[in-house]
Design an enzyme around this catalytic site. Structure first.
Site, short mmCIF file in Angstrom:
data_model
loop_
_atom_site.label_atom_id
_atom_site.label_comp_id
_atom_site.label_asym_id
_atom_site.label_seq_id
_atom_site.Cartn_x
_atom_site.Cartn_y
_atom_site.Cartn_z
N LYS A 75 0.85 -1.19 0.00
CA LYS A 75 0.00 0.00 0.00
C LYS A 75 0.88 1.24 0.00
O LYS A 75 1.96 1.24 0.63
CB LYS A 75 -0.88 -0.05 1.26
CG LYS A 75 -1.88 1.08 1.40
CD LYS A 75 -2.81 0.82 2.60
CE LYS A 75 -3.80 1.92 2.84
NZ LYS A 75 -4.71 1.61 3.97
N SER A 150 -9.66 1.59 3.00
CA SER A 150 -8.82 2.39 2.16
C SER A 150 -7.79 1.60 1.36
O SER A 150 -7.24 2.15 0.39
CB SER A 150 -8.09 3.44 3.01
OG SER A 150 -7.21 2.82 3.92
N SER A 174 -9.72 -0.87 7.08
CA SER A 174 -9.16 -0.66 5.75
C SER A 174 -8.49 -1.86 5.09
O SER A 174 -8.21 -1.82 3.90
CB SER A 174 -8.14 0.47 5.79
OG SER A 174 -8.80 1.68 5.61
N1 GLN Z 1 -12.96 3.66 6.49
C1 GLN Z 1 -12.34 4.02 7.72
C2 GLN Z 1 -11.94 5.47 7.70
O1 GLN Z 1 -12.23 6.12 6.74
C3 GLN Z 1 -11.19 3.13 7.99
C4 GLN Z 1 -9.94 3.57 7.36
C5 GLN Z 1 -8.76 2.75 7.74
O2 GLN Z 1 -8.89 1.68 8.35
N2 GLN Z 1 -7.59 3.26 7.43
O3 GLN Z 1 -11.37 5.98 8.63
#
Ligand code: GLN
Length: 470
Positions: A75, A150, A174
């Protein structure tokens, strides 16, 4: 030939049916054929080809590492020395990592080949990959739908066979949510199980790196390599990590709890509900105990998560000021315009929204009402979760209330987007490990996932359970 497990690759490499340069060539070809999915921000093609030759000769000499044959993507918030890293943000434009993250060091030590950096939501803030400054990642099962986020690129790269596995990061879901949207395994380990050294911080007391794979065996192998203490990260657990691949699960019937509100809540799609219920019936028919429990803090999880993570983000992201890293506004003429204009032009709308929210909840007048209250609820969530694990071995739920939604469907409605994380944020708030496992598809052919959480530190037990039961 699409491989699903490192074991199969290694056996073909050993028998001479396949060479590593051939394998890397196949992945590079698949990447080329799927550029429209937008999973990779950069492909390390030349370097991967050179590494393939090097590792191939180590294989012939019999001194290759455990991950020889593993082609993996990372990532774009995981640092790799002398490579660009941007957290999918314009603000890190042109920035090159000066050192490698601990996970990257450990992968390379065991001869994995890192094939590229993967698109994600900007600074890992999002649940659909639509917040990337470089555009959304498309789901390989239906390119009109989101990848999840994400770690969207991390999921789709594996889903489409562009690499065998990937590393993502999980602050509130994410890794698990995109893995579930793409029909893959995704693991968020216990907080501190894996070093965060070299991971671009979003919310430091929640963030953790973890793998996305097509099999539990590869998940275990990767955890064996990347987990464990690290002198560079004081929040990494000092306890030597157990062997994931060799962990022996007690041969007994297990006790599962499922939070009944996770099946009853509005917004849980019927296909997701049915698939989860079917799974519960299957476990029961195999003699395991599966009982409904109530978790009255469920409605507080999203508010607590967004209060605390935005507070941490507002502090973590203050370092991106047009001074040290990446982008500086062309219209900067003095200190104030350097900071103001670089941040205004460099950050995308969701990141700005979170910085403002986080700054607000930390401000002198509101600190007690929001930040400190959320910390107290966090403690309650941790205590209640620990008390569930006094009576049960595992907690089951759907990973996400829906399958992959259409691109654009939720992008104008942050609250609807935040609810995509309703079942995943629990594990991050409590710090416990959680795994998503594929659980069939809905009527549109979109993958469904279910999540299992285990008690803090029981990461190896959780993966071993998944291997033996599912
Ligand atoms: N969707 C969640 C957020 O927007 C989780 C994001 C993540 O785990 N980095 O914060």
């Amino acid at each position: 030939m699409i491989y699903q497990k490192l074991k199969d690759i290694q056996s073909d490499l050993f028998s001479g049916k396949l060479t590593l340069p051939e394998l890397v060539g196949q992945y590079l070809k698949t990447i080329e054929e799927n550029t429209h999915l937008n999973a990779f921000l950069e492909v390390f093609s030349e370097e991967a080809k050179i590494r393939a030759i090097e590792v191939e000769s180590k294989l012939s000499a019999g001194n290759a590492g455990k991950l020889a044959g593993m082609v993996i993507g990372i990532k774009d918030n995981i640092c790799y020395k002398d490579h660009r890293v941007s957290a999918s943000s314009k603000i890190l434009d042109g920035f090159v990592s000066e050192y490698s993250s601990t996970v990257v060091e450990r992968l390379l030590e065991q001869d994995a080949i890192i094939i590229g950096r993967l698109n994600c939501d900007e600074f890992a803030m999002g649940a659909s990959n639509e917040n990337s400054a470089f555009g959304p990642v498309l789901n390989f099962a239906d390119s009109t739908r989101v990848s999840g986020g994400s770690s969207g690129g991390a999921a789709v790269s594996v889903q489409a066979g562009m690499c065998l596995a990937s590393l993502g990061s999980d602050t509130g879901g994410s890794i698990r949510q995109p893995a579930s949207f793409c029909g893959l395994y995704g693991f968020k380990p216990t907080y501190g199980k894996i070093s965060r050294w070299g991971l671009i911080a979003y919310a430091s007391s929640f963030d953790i790196i973890g793998p996305i794979t097509q099999s539990i065996e590869d998940m275990q192998l990767l955890m064996d390599v990347i987990a464990g203490p690290d002198d560079y990260d004081a929040t990494a657990s000092q306890v030597k990590s157990e062997s994931f691949s060799e962990f022996l699960l007690e041969n007994k019937k297990h006790k599962f709890a499922y939070i009944k509100e996770t099946l009853e809540a509005d917004g849980v799609e019927s296909a997701v509900k049915e698939a989860t219920e079917k799974l519960i019936e299957k476990l029961k028919s195999e003699g395991h105990m599966v009982e409904p429990i109530s978790f009255d803090l469920l409605p507080s999880l999203i508010p607590v998560y967004y209060t605390l993570t935005t507070a941490e983000a507002s502090s973590n992201l203050s370092r991106f000021a047009g001074m040290h890293y990446g982008f500086r506004s062309n219209s900067a003429v003095d200190l104030e315009t350097t900071i103001k204009n670089s941040r205004s032009e460099g950050f995308g709308p969701e990141v700005k929204r979170r910085i403002m929210l986080g700054t607000f909840v930390l401000s002198a007048g509101y600190y007690d009402a929001y930040y400190s209250k959320a910390q107290k609820v966090r403690r309650l969530v941790q205590d209640r979760t620990a008390s569930i694990f006094e009576s049960y071995d595992f907690i089951l739920s759907p990973t996400s209330p829906t399958t992959a939604f259409k691109i654009g469907e939720k992008s104008d409605n942050p609250i609807a987007m935040y609810l995509a994380d309703i079942f995943t944020v629990h594990a991050n708030i409590a710090g416990v490990p959680a795994l998503t496992i594929p659980n069939g598809v809905d009527s549109n052919g979109m993958p469904i996932g279910f999540q299992i959480m285990a008690n803090s530190g029981e990461d190896a037990k959780l993966l071993s359970l998944a291997k033996s039961l599912f």
